[in-house]
Design a protein around this motif. Sequence first.
Motif, PDB file in Angstrom:
ATOM      1  N   TYR A   7      16.934 123.747  -8.891  1.00 26.32           N
ATOM      2  CA  TYR A   7      16.962 122.294  -9.070  1.00 26.32           C
ATOM      3  C   TYR A   7      15.564 121.795  -9.425  1.00 26.32           C
ATOM      4  CZ  TYR A   7      17.389 117.354  -7.790  1.00 26.32           C
ATOM      5  OH  TYR A   7      17.355 115.985  -7.796  1.00 26.32           O
ATOM      6  N   THR A   8      14.555 122.251  -8.645  1.00 27.69           N
ATOM      7  CA  THR A   8      13.179 121.807  -8.888  1.00 27.69           C
ATOM      8  C   THR A   8      12.708 122.271 -10.265  1.00 27.69           C
ATOM      9  OG1 THR A   8      12.826 122.068  -6.527  1.00 27.69           O
ATOM     10  CG2 THR A   8      10.869 121.736  -7.850  1.00 27.69           C
ATOM     11  N   ALA A   9      13.065 123.517 -10.626  1.00 25.63           N
ATOM     12  CA  ALA A   9      12.669 124.052 -11.938  1.00 25.63           C
ATOM     13  C   ALA A   9      13.273 123.229 -13.070  1.00 25.63           C
ATOM     14  CB  ALA A   9      13.103 125.506 -12.055  1.00 25.63           C
ATOM     15  N   SER A  10      14.529 122.855 -12.904  1.00 24.04           N
ATOM     16  CA  SER A  10      15.165 122.064 -13.971  1.00 24.04           C
ATOM     17  C   SER A  10      14.529 120.682 -14.077  1.00 24.04           C
ATOM     18  CB  SER A  10      16.673 121.957 -13.737  1.00 24.04           C
ATOM     19  OG  SER A  10      16.927 121.199 -12.587  1.00 24.04           O
ATOM     20  N   MET A  11      14.059 120.149 -12.948  1.00 23.76           N
ATOM     21  CA  MET A  11      13.362 118.847 -12.963  1.00 23.76           C
ATOM     22  C   MET A  11      12.025 118.950 -13.708  1.00 23.76           C
ATOM     23  SD  MET A  11      14.961 116.429 -11.446  1.00 23.76           S
ATOM     24  CE  MET A  11      16.694 116.685 -11.304  1.00 23.76           C
ATOM     25  N   ALA A  12      11.401 120.154 -13.621  1.00 24.67           N
ATOM     26  CA  ALA A  12      10.105 120.348 -14.291  1.00 24.67           C
ATOM     27  C   ALA A  12      10.269 120.724 -15.765  1.00 24.67           C
ATOM     28  CB  ALA A  12       9.319 121.423 -13.554  1.00 24.67           C
ATOM     29  N   GLY A  13      11.498 120.809 -16.231  1.00 29.54           N
ATOM     30  CA  GLY A  13      11.746 121.096 -17.650  1.00 29.54           C
ATOM     31  C   GLY A  13      12.142 122.536 -17.920  1.00 29.54           C
ATOM     32  N   TYR A  14      12.300 123.320 -16.861  1.00 31.77           N
ATOM     33  CA  TYR A  14      12.701 124.717 -17.041  1.00 31.77           C
ATOM     34  C   TYR A  14      14.196 124.845 -16.733  1.00 31.77           C
ATOM     35  CZ  TYR A  14       7.796 125.926 -17.370  1.00 31.77           C
ATOM     36  OH  TYR A  14       6.493 126.016 -17.772  1.00 31.77           O
ATOM     37  N   ALA A  15      14.994 124.693 -17.776  1.00 31.07           N
ATOM     38  CA  ALA A  15      16.447 124.712 -17.571  1.00 31.07           C
ATOM     39  C   ALA A  15      17.075 126.052 -17.946  1.00 31.07           C
ATOM     40  CB  ALA A  15      17.085 123.607 -18.400  1.00 31.07           C
ATOM     41  N   ASP A  16      16.304 126.889 -18.642  1.00 30.77           N
ATOM     42  CA  ASP A  16      16.856 128.178 -19.081  1.00 30.77           C
ATOM     43  C   ASP A  16      16.473 129.253 -18.058  1.00 30.77           C
ATOM     44  OD1 ASP A  16      17.920 130.235 -20.475  1.00 30.77           O
ATOM     45  OD2 ASP A  16      16.709 129.985 -22.281  1.00 30.77           O
ATOM     46  N   LEU A  17      17.380 129.491 -17.133  1.00 33.83           N
ATOM     47  CA  LEU A  17      17.077 130.415 -16.033  1.00 33.83           C
ATOM     48  C   LEU A  17      17.532 131.835 -16.359  1.00 33.83           C
ATOM     49  CD1 LEU A  17      16.375 130.707 -12.841  1.00 33.83           C
ATOM     50  CD2 LEU A  17      18.847 130.649 -12.614  1.00 33.83           C
ATOM     51  N   ASP A  41      16.780 118.618  -2.125  1.00 27.56           N
ATOM     52  CA  ASP A  41      16.709 119.840  -2.933  1.00 27.56           C
ATOM     53  C   ASP A  41      15.387 119.956  -3.699  1.00 27.56           C
ATOM     54  OD1 ASP A  41      19.124 120.947  -2.232  1.00 27.56           O
ATOM     55  OD2 ASP A  41      20.248 119.903  -3.801  1.00 27.56           O
ATOM     56  N   PHE A  42      14.511 118.969  -3.539  1.00 24.07           N
ATOM     57  CA  PHE A  42      13.297 118.904  -4.344  1.00 24.07           C
ATOM     58  C   PHE A  42      12.098 119.469  -3.565  1.00 24.07           C
ATOM     59  CE2 PHE A  42       9.699 116.746  -6.371  1.00 24.07           C
ATOM     60  CZ  PHE A  42       9.987 116.939  -7.700  1.00 24.07           C
ATOM     61  N   ILE A  43      11.482 120.535  -4.129  1.00 20.87           N
ATOM     62  CA  ILE A  43      10.302 121.143  -3.488  1.00 20.87           C
ATOM     63  C   ILE A  43       9.066 120.651  -4.249  1.00 20.87           C
ATOM     64  CG2 ILE A  43       9.274 123.317  -2.696  1.00 20.87           C
ATOM     65  CD1 ILE A  43      12.074 124.609  -3.228  1.00 20.87           C
ATOM     66  N   SER A  44       8.321 119.760  -3.618  1.00 23.11           N
ATOM     67  CA  SER A  44       7.239 119.044  -4.321  1.00 23.11           C
ATOM     68  C   SER A  44       6.165 119.978  -4.882  1.00 23.11           C
ATOM     69  CB  SER A  44       6.575 118.033  -3.385  1.00 23.11           C
ATOM     70  OG  SER A  44       7.546 117.323  -2.697  1.00 23.11           O
ATOM     71  N   ASP A  45       5.648 120.912  -4.046  1.00 17.95           N
ATOM     72  CA  ASP A  45       4.559 121.787  -4.505  1.00 17.95           C
ATOM     73  C   ASP A  45       5.000 122.722  -5.623  1.00 17.95           C
ATOM     74  OD1 ASP A  45       2.850 120.567  -2.805  1.00 17.95           O
ATOM     75  OD2 ASP A  45       2.896 122.125  -1.260  1.00 17.95           O
ATOM     76  N   LEU A  46       6.253 123.151  -5.540  1.00 14.48           N
ATOM     77  CA  LEU A  46       6.792 124.009  -6.612  1.00 14.48           C
ATOM     78  C   LEU A  46       6.883 123.207  -7.910  1.00 14.48           C
ATOM     79  CD1 LEU A  46       8.149 126.666  -7.572  1.00 14.48           C
ATOM     80  CD2 LEU A  46      10.321 125.719  -6.815  1.00 14.48           C
ATOM     81  N   PHE A  47       7.306 121.948  -7.788  1.00 19.78           N
ATOM     82  CA  PHE A  47       7.404 121.087  -8.969  1.00 19.78           C
ATOM     83  C   PHE A  47       6.033 120.915  -9.619  1.00 19.78           C
ATOM     84  CE2 PHE A  47       7.105 116.919 -10.983  1.00 19.78           C
ATOM     85  CZ  PHE A  47       8.141 117.005 -11.906  1.00 19.78           C
ATOM     86  N   LYS A  48       5.003 120.680  -8.760  1.00 17.31           N
ATOM     87  CA  LYS A  48       3.639 120.490  -9.298  1.00 17.31           C
ATOM     88  C   LYS A  48       3.195 121.729 -10.074  1.00 17.31           C
ATOM     89  CE  LYS A  48       2.031 117.458  -5.691  1.00 17.31           C
ATOM     90  NZ  LYS A  48       1.467 117.529  -4.343  1.00 17.31           N
ATOM     91  N   ALA A  49       3.412 122.916  -9.468  1.00 17.65           N
ATOM     92  CA  ALA A  49       2.987 124.171 -10.111  1.00 17.65           C
ATOM     93  C   ALA A  49       3.728 124.385 -11.431  1.00 17.65           C
ATOM     94  CB  ALA A  49       3.231 125.338  -9.166  1.00 17.65           C
ATOM     95  N   LEU A  50       5.041 124.149 -11.417  1.00 18.03           N
ATOM     96  CA  LEU A  50       5.836 124.356 -12.636  1.00 18.03           C
ATOM     97  C   LEU A  50       5.507 123.317 -13.699  1.00 18.03           C
ATOM     98  CD1 LEU A  50       9.322 125.356 -11.186  1.00 18.03           C
ATOM     99  CD2 LEU A  50       7.757 126.810 -12.451  1.00 18.03           C
ATOM    100  N   ASN A  51       5.251 122.091 -13.228  1.00 18.43           N
ATOM    101  CA  ASN A  51       4.898 121.014 -14.154  1.00 18.43           C
ATOM    102  C   ASN A  51       3.581 121.327 -14.860  1.00 18.43           C
ATOM    103  OD1 ASN A  51       5.728 118.591 -15.278  1.00 18.43           O
ATOM    104  ND2 ASN A  51       4.221 117.453 -14.053  1.00 18.43           N
ATOM    105  N   ASN A  52       2.622 121.907 -14.101  1.00 23.53           N
ATOM    106  CA  ASN A  52       1.349 122.331 -14.699  1.00 23.53           C
ATOM    107  C   ASN A  52       1.582 123.354 -15.799  1.00 23.53           C
ATOM    108  OD1 ASN A  52      -0.402 120.765 -13.287  1.00 23.53           O
ATOM    109  ND2 ASN A  52      -0.852 122.293 -11.714  1.00 23.53           N
ATOM    110  N   GLU A  53       2.445 124.328 -15.488  1.00 26.52           N
ATOM    111  CA  GLU A  53       2.762 125.376 -16.470  1.00 26.52           C
ATOM    112  C   GLU A  53       3.411 124.757 -17.717  1.00 26.52           C
ATOM    113  OE1 GLU A  53       1.972 128.570 -16.363  1.00 26.52           O
ATOM    114  OE2 GLU A  53       1.088 128.417 -14.372  1.00 26.52           O
ATOM    115  N   ALA A  54       4.328 123.815 -17.482  1.00 27.17           N
ATOM    116  CA  ALA A  54       5.026 123.157 -18.599  1.00 27.17           C
ATOM    117  C   ALA A  54       4.048 122.364 -19.459  1.00 27.17           C
ATOM    118  CB  ALA A  54       6.122 122.252 -18.061  1.00 27.17           C
TER     119      ALA A  54
END
Lengths: 170, 188
Positions: A152-162, A102-115
Amino acid sequence: MSRVVNAMKRNNKKSTFILQLTAMVDMFTIIIVFLLKSYSTSAVNITPQKGLDLPMSSSYTSPVEGVKVVVSKMGIFVQDRQVITFENGKILNRDIASEDSDFISDLFKALNNEAEKARAIAEKNEEYKFDGKIIMQADKELPYGVLKKVMYTASMAGYADLKMATLSME
Amino acid sequence: MAFKRNKIRFKSGSDEESTYDLDLSPMLALMVTLIPIMLLATVFVKVTIIESALPQVVQKAIEEDRNNKNKKISIQLNMKKNKSFYLNISKGKRSRKSIKISSRGGQWDLNRLHTQLVTIKQKYPRTFRIDLVPAESVSYEDIVKVIDEARGTKSEDPKLYIRDKESNKRVETTVMFPDIIFSNVVGG
């Protein structure tokens, strides 16, 4: 016929004429009133793009500020920058982490940068707080399986409020 | 007197044109400038997000439900691949009630789901959360439709009430289950 033209020439001695703009001004006034009615200063802007057709909802809550994630049939976009490309509306296997389906690596990187950016701002500016809000604009025909991976990937990057963006039925 | 003088002038024909054309060119120029600016900032589709603003008593009850770690009642709504719903109501750890809502004409039976949810809400007025478990193939549009059905009552539904703990008054509400949790996102 020539008599009429001669009479017109006699009556209209001036070589210049005044354009009748009244009808045009009327038309423009109506257009301006209509545009003013639909004028928007909304926090969420939809950029029309191929493969993004939002579902309709009876919700009337105005959008809030948050990281914009677009999931269209073409791919996944974070803040209008494409991070994942879909093929036939599906995520390619190479974009999914081998150890977690369920983990999309590139999406995680982009969201993690934003976070990280948001956290850095929050450190400097006490008034700003990182609240992990994410505004998801997804195509209505996409299956839940794809959206689940994004969530799932968003919540891993710290974005839990969807927040799910939808079109108003009004 | 002045009126008389004007009358005389009209008669004598010194002021032949009593009407005149208004110069609308500056107004037109202004509008031509304004229209492109407004077109840029105009929305032809209105975007909303799925959330709800609520009266204080109802909001308080929702906050209590959110903060309540030891939930006695939990409602789980499964959306299956064959377009049927399974509503599971757990009371604590023991009892469990399951309601199946089959598809109608190959489509989701949203009306029956809504009726069931209203019945559940009447029974458990202080529960505001539903755990949604859609199958992987369920489309996003169908999920939004189900959320719409669960979020609030419709005009033809029976009225719902919440009792305020402090004043012991009944407050009418149209809110049913505003908290929708996708419970199978992690570890599903």
